[in-house]
Design an enzyme around this catalytic site. Structure first.
Site, PDB file in Angstrom:
ATOM      1  CE  LYS A 164      49.631  34.387  34.813  1.00 22.01           C
ATOM      2  NZ  LYS A 164      48.250  33.936  34.953  1.00 22.01           N
ATOM      3  CG  HIS A 224      44.640  33.112  42.478  1.00 28.68           C
ATOM      4  ND1 HIS A 224      44.055  32.241  41.594  1.00 28.68           N
ATOM      5  CD2 HIS A 224      44.696  34.307  41.855  1.00 28.68           C
ATOM      6  CE1 HIS A 224      43.748  32.887  40.489  1.00 28.68           C
ATOM      7  NE2 HIS A 224      44.127  34.136  40.606  1.00 28.68           N
ATOM      8  CE1 TYR A 242      36.037  28.281  37.769  1.00 28.93           C
ATOM      9  CE2 TYR A 242      38.218  27.685  36.954  1.00 28.93           C
ATOM     10  CZ  TYR A 242      36.880  27.378  37.158  1.00 28.93           C
ATOM     11  OH  TYR A 242      36.394  26.166  36.763  1.00 28.93           O
ATOM     12  CG  LEU A 243      40.539  32.003  44.266  1.00 28.71           C
ATOM     13  CD1 LEU A 243      40.384  32.090  45.786  1.00 28.71           C
ATOM     14  CD2 LEU A 243      41.282  33.228  43.737  1.00 28.71           C
TER      15      LEU A 243
HETATM   16  N1  LIG Z   1      50.874  30.919  38.415  1.00 27.06           N
HETATM   17  C1  LIG Z   1      50.849  31.963  39.219  1.00 27.06           C
HETATM   18  N2  LIG Z   1      51.796  32.090  40.174  1.00 27.06           N
HETATM   19  C2  LIG Z   1      51.806  33.177  40.995  1.00 27.06           C
HETATM   20  N3  LIG Z   1      50.903  34.175  40.942  1.00 27.06           N
HETATM   21  C3  LIG Z   1      49.941  34.087  40.017  1.00 27.06           C
HETATM   22  C4  LIG Z   1      49.866  32.982  39.107  1.00 27.06           C
HETATM   23  N4  LIG Z   1      48.803  33.175  38.293  1.00 27.06           N
HETATM   24  C5  LIG Z   1      48.236  34.345  38.662  1.00 27.06           C
HETATM   25  N5  LIG Z   1      48.912  34.883  39.698  1.00 27.06           N
HETATM   26  C6  LIG Z   1      48.653  36.183  40.325  1.00 27.06           C
HETATM   27  O1  LIG Z   1      47.402  36.201  40.966  1.00 27.06           O
HETATM   28  C7  LIG Z   1      46.883  37.532  40.936  1.00 27.06           C
HETATM   29  C8  LIG Z   1      45.485  37.481  40.407  1.00 27.06           C
HETATM   30  O2  LIG Z   1      45.539  37.061  39.057  1.00 27.06           O
HETATM   31  P1  LIG Z   1      44.294  36.593  38.227  1.00 27.06           P
HETATM   32  O3  LIG Z   1      43.115  36.456  39.126  1.00 27.06           O
HETATM   33  O4  LIG Z   1      44.182  37.376  36.979  1.00 27.06           O
HETATM   34  O5  LIG Z   1      44.712  35.093  37.888  1.00 27.06           O
HETATM   35  P2  LIG Z   1      45.304  34.495  36.584  1.00 27.06           P
HETATM   36  O6  LIG Z   1      45.408  33.052  36.782  1.00 27.06           O
HETATM   37  O7  LIG Z   1      46.500  35.303  36.193  1.00 27.06           O
HETATM   38  O8  LIG Z   1      44.148  34.753  35.570  1.00 27.06           O
HETATM   39  P3  LIG Z   1      44.255  34.858  34.035  1.00 27.06           P
HETATM   40  O9  LIG Z   1      44.120  33.482  33.559  1.00 27.06           O
HETATM   41  O10 LIG Z   1      43.095  35.751  33.858  1.00 27.06           O
HETATM   42  O11 LIG Z   1      45.529  35.535  33.648  1.00 27.06           O
HETATM   43  C9  LIG Z   1      47.812  38.344  40.031  1.00 27.06           C
HETATM   44  O12 LIG Z   1      48.705  39.079  40.851  1.00 27.06           O
HETATM   45  C10 LIG Z   1      48.530  37.267  39.273  1.00 27.06           C
HETATM   46  O13 LIG Z   1      49.813  37.669  38.820  1.00 27.06           O
HETATM   47  N1  BAL Z   2      45.984  38.189  34.775  1.00 32.43           N
HETATM   48  C1  BAL Z   2      45.777  39.567  34.469  1.00 32.43           C
HETATM   49  C2  BAL Z   2      44.351  39.883  34.316  1.00 32.43           C
HETATM   50  C3  BAL Z   2      43.834  39.836  32.930  1.00 32.43           C
HETATM   51  O1  BAL Z   2      44.342  39.070  32.094  1.00 32.43           O
HETATM   52  O2  BAL Z   2      42.886  40.558  32.637  1.00 32.43           O
END
Ligand SMILES: Nc1ncnc2c1ncn2[C@@H]1O[C@H](COP(=O)(O)OP(=O)(O)OP(=O)(O)O)[C@@H](O)[C@H]1O
Ligand code: BAL
Ligand SMILES: CC(C)(CO)[C@@H](O)C(=O)[O-]
EC number: 6.3.2.1
Length: 290
Positions: free
Chosen positions: A149, A37, A32-33
């Site tokens: 984050k 990401h 759900y990029l």
């Molecule tokens: N705003 C952001 N800026 C930079 N990196 C990010 C950001 N959000 C997430 N990431 C990074 O992307 C990678 C994958 O994270 P993930 O797929 O869990 O996304 P997320 O947006 O953090 O999801 P969630 O909402 O579940 O916390 C992790 O290393 C996370 O730290």
């Molecule tokens: N963003 C870290 C993954 C999790 O919340 O499960």
């Protein structure tokens, strides 16, 4: 870009690159990029010859009452975005591909993993450390990219890699934000328009903490209490973690005497938002003087 779903296929596709001595950059995600990401992907591409992204919503890191079933998923849209971003290989296994048998083996970093977000989500970081170790064993990357984050996650993964001598370089990437300052997060999609408007209290609380510290406040308990009150001025927001810590060790501190990490975990409705900032007044002053 090629998409593969099994461990065997991924190893097969990576073998010629490895034989040719090409560097492999890896971005693990739960899909759900968003721009966060894609920024990690951009860094991985710029710094490596081959870029691998994984999309896997890892059941091991979700508690029984968490959002595993409703976690947002859209593999088609994600694949298109990764293709446009120049990714070489997308690894998108099913749960059965990743865990053909119930996992007996656990990688845990129990001290760092049991406090802050870990206290609110027992077992979460053992699930993260276990899947990241398995993904590292499958991809065998030279470098892996993680968002700041998830600051505690980066600290835990760094410690795990150091303790276990895992042969991968961990690259932290600064948080990417929406225009109003809210950190991009897949879970932002859960927020109603009213909750989304309220969520801006989270980055505002980071600014407020920097302002308090800049104004000379040094007592950590007093700053944490003021930030907790500040967040509660937004009726839809409930602070679960408001913690000033040492930015490298995450150790608790009593007084601000150098750079400090403010870590926030704030619930808005059923959605938990994570954010943080390293506040370093000395370097801010240094920059002003320069
Ligand atoms: N705003 C952001 N800026 C930079 N990196 C990010 C950001 N959000 C997430 N990431 C990074 O992307 C990678 C994958 O994270 P993930 O797929 O869990 O996304 P997320 O947006 O953090 O999801 P969630 O909402 O579940 O916390 C992790 O290393 C996370 O730290
Ligand atoms: N963003 C870290 C993954 C999790 O919340 O499960
Ligand atoms: C690192 C990770 C992909 C492991 O499932 C996850 O915790 C995440 O998306 O931050």
């Amino acid at each position: 870009m090629e998409t593969v779903t099994t461990i065997a296929e991924l190893r097969e596709r990576l073998a010629p690159h490895r034989r040719a001595g090409r560097t492999i950059g890896f971005v693990p995600t739960m899909g759900y990029l968003h721009e966060g990401h894609l920024t990690l992907v951009g860094r991985a591409r710029a710094e490596n010859e081959v870029t691998v992204v994984s999309i896997f919503v890892n059941p091991l890191q979700f508690g029984a009452n968490e959002d595993l079933a409703k976690y947002p998923r859209d593999l088609e849209r994600d694949s298109a975005l990764l293709e446009q971003s120049g990714v070489d290989l997308l690894f998108a296994p099913t749960v059965a591909d990743m865990y053909p048998k119930p996992m007996e083996t656990v990688v845990d970093v129990p001290k760092l993993g049991s406090e802050l977000e870990g206290a609110a989500r027992p077992g979460h970081f053992a699930g993260v450390a276990t899947v990241v170790t398995k993904l590292f064993n499958i991809v065998q990357p030279d470098a892996a990219y993680f968002g700041e984050k998830d600051y505690q996650q980066v600290a835990i993964i760094r410690r795990m890699v150091e303790d276990l001598a895992q042969p991968v370089k961990i690259i932290p990437v600064p948080t990417v934000r929406e225009k109003d300052g809210l950190a991009c997060s897949s879970r932002n999609v859960y927020l109603s328009p009213e909750q989304r408007a309220a969520a801006v209290i989270v980055p505002k609380a980071l600014d407020e903490a920097a302002r308090l510290i800049r104004s000379g406040l040094k007592d950590v308990a007093a700053i944490e209490a003021q930030i907790t009150r500040f967040i509660r001025t937004e009726p839809l927001a409930e602070p679960e973690v408001v913690a000033l810590r040492h930015p490298e060790t995450l150790a608790a501190i009593d007084t601000v005497s150098g750079p400090v990490l403010l870590l926030l975990f704030v619930r808005i409705g059923q959605t938990r938002l994570l954010d943080n900032r390293v506040i370093d007044i000395a370097s801010e002053n240094g920059m002003e003087a320069a």
